[in-house]
Motif scaffolding. Sequence first.
Motif, PDB file in Angstrom:
ATOM      1  N   ALA A   1       0.603  -4.756  -6.791  1.00  0.00           N
ATOM      2  CA  ALA A   1       0.255  -6.178  -6.722  1.00  0.00           C
ATOM      3  C   ALA A   1       1.519  -7.024  -6.645  1.00  0.00           C
ATOM      4  N   PRO A   2       1.361  -8.317  -6.416  1.00  0.00           N
ATOM      5  CA  PRO A   2       2.533  -9.209  -6.338  1.00  0.00           C
ATOM      6  C   PRO A   2       3.416  -9.168  -7.580  1.00  0.00           C
ATOM      7  N   ASN A   3       2.823  -8.930  -8.751  1.00  0.00           N
ATOM      8  CA  ASN A   3       3.628  -8.860  -9.983  1.00  0.00           C
ATOM      9  C   ASN A   3       4.228  -7.475 -10.194  1.00  0.00           C
ATOM     10  N   GLU A   4       4.080  -6.612  -9.197  1.00  0.00           N
ATOM     11  CA  GLU A   4       4.608  -5.246  -9.165  1.00  0.00           C
ATOM     12  C   GLU A   4       3.816  -4.246  -9.996  1.00  0.00           C
ATOM     13  N   ASP A   5       2.686  -4.661 -10.616  1.00  0.00           N
ATOM     14  CA  ASP A   5       1.805  -3.689 -11.259  1.00  0.00           C
ATOM     15  C   ASP A   5       1.261  -2.766 -10.179  1.00  0.00           C
TER      16      ASP A   5
ATOM     17  N   VAL B   1       0.867  -1.174   0.000  1.00  0.00           N
ATOM     18  CA  VAL B   1       0.000   0.000   0.000  1.00  0.00           C
ATOM     19  C   VAL B   1       0.904   1.224   0.000  1.00  0.00           C
ATOM     20  N   HIS B   2       0.752   2.091  -1.038  1.00  0.00           N
ATOM     21  CA  HIS B   2       1.577   3.299  -1.130  1.00  0.00           C
ATOM     22  C   HIS B   2       0.895   4.489  -0.462  1.00  0.00           C
ATOM     23  N   ARG B   3      -0.377   4.644  -0.722  1.00  0.00           N
ATOM     24  CA  ARG B   3      -1.146   5.726  -0.072  1.00  0.00           C
ATOM     25  C   ARG B   3      -2.624   5.432  -0.230  1.00  0.00           C
ATOM     26  N   SER B   4      -3.401   6.141   0.559  1.00  0.00           N
ATOM     27  CA  SER B   4      -4.845   5.953   0.549  1.00  0.00           C
ATOM     28  C   SER B   4      -5.518   7.307   0.698  1.00  0.00           C
TER      29      SER B   4
END
Length: 190
Positions: A39-43, A17-20
Motif C-alpha cells: 500500500a502507499p504507506n508501504e504495508d 504489485v509483487h506477485r499474483s
Amino acid sequence: MGAYEPGERQVDASWTVHRSRTAYDGSPWLRVDMVDVSAPNEDRFEHAAIWVPDAAVALIVDEQRRAVLMLRRQRWVIGRDGYELLGGLVDDGEDPGDTARREALEESGHVPRGAGRHLLTVHPMPGLVDSAMHVYLWDEGAEQVGDPSDPHEAGTVEWVPLDRVDELADGGQLLGATTAVALYRYLALR
C-alpha cells in the motif's frame, strides 16, 4: 486478463504489485486472484482481486414517449426484483457497441433505431473487481422485431417513463450501478 502485473507500479504510483496467484478460475465468467501488494504507506499484504469480463449495456430511449426500454426481472443472487437496462458480456473480439445492440435484441426482441453512441464506461467496484461496463445510447427508440430469444434473461420488457427514475431509485428498484449511473448521466445531459 487483468490490469495488474507483478513488479508494476499502479496508475497512482503508490501501490506496488509483487506477485499474483489465481485462487479460483471459473472461466469464462470469473477469476479470483490473491495479489501480494504494498500500500502507499508501504504495508504489504495479500488482497483479493476479482476479474469478470467486460459488459455492454444498451440505453434505448424513445424521446417521443419520454421512456426508456428496460427489463423488469428478479435477480436471485441479491434476492430482489427491479428494473435493468438491457446488456451482457462482451464476447472476445466483439465491439462493445455491437454487444449492446445484440443483447438488446436477445433480451427484448427490440432492435434500436439509428446509430448508437458511447455514453460512458464505468468500473462499478474498482477496488476489488476488474470489469468495465460500457454504456451505449440510442435515443430514437427501438422497433420490436420478435420475442426475446435468451431464455436465461427472463423478465418483462417495459417502456418505463423517464419521470419514474427517481421513484425507482428511491424504492431500490434500479438494479445494478450501471443502470442507475447510465440513467442519471442521460438525464443530466438532456
